[in-house]
Structure formats: C-alpha cells, structure tokens
Design a protein around this motif. Structure first.
Motif, short mmCIF file in Angstrom:
data_model
loop_
_atom_site.label_atom_id
_atom_site.label_comp_id
_atom_site.label_asym_id
_atom_site.label_seq_id
_atom_site.Cartn_x
_atom_site.Cartn_y
_atom_site.Cartn_z
N GLU A 90 13.32 54.81 43.79
CA GLU A 90 14.11 55.77 44.57
C GLU A 90 13.58 57.18 44.25
OE1 GLU A 90 16.76 55.44 46.83
OE2 GLU A 90 16.05 53.35 46.80
N THR B 51 14.04 57.81 55.62
CA THR B 51 13.97 56.39 55.31
C THR B 51 12.98 55.74 56.26
OG1 THR B 51 16.28 56.42 54.64
CG2 THR B 51 15.35 54.27 55.10
N ASN C 184 13.63 54.62 50.91
CA ASN C 184 14.08 56.01 50.85
C ASN C 184 13.00 56.89 50.21
OD1 ASN C 184 16.55 55.23 51.86
ND2 ASN C 184 17.40 54.85 49.82
#
Ligand SMILES: N[C@@H](CCC(=O)N[C@@H](CS)C(=O)NCC(=O)O)C(=O)O
Length: 311
Positions: A238, A289, A295
């Motif tokens: 992430e 995204t 992401n």
C-alpha cells in the motif's frame, strides 16, 4: 538493494540528473527502461497518464518530475545530504532556472542543431512537448538561430567556470550537492548531443574539470528490472500514509477532493486524475486505483503543476 525504482532510458538528460542524484546518495536501485516515445502503457499505468522521464517508484508511491524525486530522496536518504551548505532555499530557487529556461535553451540547441536529421516522429513529439503547438516553426527558428542560442548559453557557462575558479571539486565546495546534478545534466546533454558541444565547452577548463568530478560520482548501484516486475512490486504493498492539512492553501485544497493534476505548460500532455491526499506549498499527492497495480499514490511538485478541482 533498496526499493528505489527509476523508470528511465539511457539517453534522457533529465534521467541523468536523477541517476547522478542517486549516485550522490550512494543508494542501490532498479532501472526499468521505458520507451523514448509514447505510448508508454506500463509507465502510465503507474502514473495515471504522466509520460515524462524519469519517474521514481518506491513501492506503491510514484514520484513524477525530478523536483519531486530529489526532494523525496533527500527525505528518505538524508545522508549524505543534497544540501551540504545552509543554502537549500537558494538552491531550490536556482533549480527553477536550471530546469526551466536553461533546460529549454539546451533543448533548443540540441534539437535545432540536429535539424532535419531528427527522426520525424521524435521531432514531432519533442517539438510539441518543448516548443508548443507551433513546434515546426520553433524548430526551424532554433536551427537558423544557433549562434544566438550558443551566445545565450555561453554566459551561464562563464558563470559556472567562475564559480569553480578556485579549483573546488563541486559547485559548493568539497561535497557534491543537488545543484551539481541540476547543472550537470545540461552539460552532459550539450556535450553528448550537440555536434559543437565539445568544442563549445572546451573554452571552460574549470567547468570541464568539475564535469569529470561529477561524472566520477557515478549512478550508485544499479540493476535492471522489467516493467512487469515493477508493477508487481507496487501491487503487493500500500502507499505510505500521508496526513496533511493546510489552512493557508491558496486554492483551498483539502484531502478527499477529486482533482486533475497537469504540468503547467503547453506540451499537450495527459492530465492525471485522482483523489487528493495532500497538498503542500511544494508537493501534491493524489490517490489512484488501477486494476493491476491496486492502490497507488502519485506525487507531483506543486511548483510548475496545476491542480484543478473537478466538480
Ligand atoms: N520537469 C521534468 C522534465 C522531464 C522531461 O522533460 N524529461 C524529458 C526527457 S529528458 C522527457 O520527458 N521527454 C519526453 C519523454 O521522455 O517522453 C523533470 O524535472 O523531471
């Protein structure tokens, strides 16, 4: 091996600035070779549309533009610093000229001197990017005005030579600084891609000695990486968490807004759309995204980039 990935191609002068910056930091990094001309589908998957060279990736964070890349390298790898004297503000200010008017002049000399030797598709792409919609006339004018353009470049080269007159190793003294990379890539481009470059530069012996010192810094430890692997690396992590609030933002930007970020230039470039994560006086970060990448946060400099709020 650090997680730093640079999306670049060998002939790019702006990428050479980033490669020298990585050399100053002495970090190991992975190089993904991107095409010199669009389309660049593997790159724009990560950036959301930004197509310039280079782009830095660390995990699921994508840093567009060397202004942003150098700033992030300094944040993550503070030692050795890009700012060995207490002049960081002045150096950033000066870099707006090296990356702006002085870069444009360098490009005009290189493209203008190549004249009709440039492959047609390359001339059109770079002409449009750097000279705007009327690029064909701009290229012709550059070709016809080479002595004038060289005269414009000679003054700045004289200043650099003067700065180095006491025999110092780098522009600010014994330690290399961001400003060395910010000037060096232009000299590297002039020498390598302008047929008169080596003769022109031979007038400046101190500058040439400095050029050799910067070249000796090298590029740090580099190894090749495929674009597929770079995307895979982004997809399993992430983006770093960034919190920001700025009550003084002149545009009233706040996290969560849908925005479009685009270079504040007439280069016909694709804007990048996303959700605002943070906006400071120096940086804008948007979240995107992608089906393959997951992401990602895309970081741009604030200076030189336009942020438009959608809706
Ligand atoms: N302000 C940008 C300029 C980047 C730039 O113009 N790079 C050139 C390569 S030297 C480019 O993108 N050319 C078009 C391309 O590679 O598609 C930066 O500092 O990164």
């Amino acid at each position: 091996m650090s997680d730093v990935i640079l999306h670049n191609y060998p002939q790019s002068p702006v990428a050479e600035k980033a490669r020298i910056a990585l050399g100053i930091k002495g970090v190991s990094w992975s190089s993904v070779e991107i095409p010199r001309l669009p389309p660049k589908p593997m790159l724009t998957k990560l950036t959301g549309g930004y197509r310039r060279t280079p782009v830095m990736q660390i995990g699921a964070d994508i840093y567009c533009d060397t202004q942003c890349i150098l700033q992030e390298l300094e944040r993550r790898f503070p030692s050795p610093t890009f700012f060995p004297t207490s002049d960081a503000g002045l150096i950033w200010s000066l870099s707006r000229w090296t990356d702006g008017a002085l870069f444009d002049l360098t490009v005009k000399i290189v493209l203008g001197s190549a004249g009709s030797d440039l492959p047609e598709d390359f001339a059109e792409d770079r002409g449009r990017l750097y000279l705007g919609a009327d690029w064909a006339a701009g290229l012709k004018a550059a070709n016809e005005n080479l002595p004038h353009l060289a005269a414009q470049m000679r003054g700045p080269m004289t200043w650099l030579n003067t700065q180095l007159a006491d025999g110092r190793t780098f522009l600010l003294g014994a330690e290399p600084a961001a400003i060395d990379a910010q000037f060096y890539h232009l000299i590297w481009f002039l020498r390598g891609r302008w047929n008169q470059g080596p003769t022109f530069l031979s007038e400046f012996p101190k500058l040439e000695a400095w050029e050799a010192n910067v070249a000796k810094i090298g590029h740090g430890q580099m190894s090749d990486l495929s674009p597929e692997e770079a995307i895979a690396r982004a997809s399993v992590v992430e983006p770093i968490v960034v919190h920001h609030e700025d009550p003084n933002d002149p545009q009233g930007l706040v996290a969560g807004m849908d925005v479009i970020v685009s270079p504040d230039l007439d280069g016909g470039e694709q804007p990048v759309e996303g959700t605002l994560v943070a906006a400071t006086s120096e940086r804008v970060v948007i979240a995107r995204t992608d089906a393959d990448v997951g992401n990602i946060n895309v970081h741009f400099p604030r200076i030189g980039y336009r942020v438009a709020v959608i809706g």
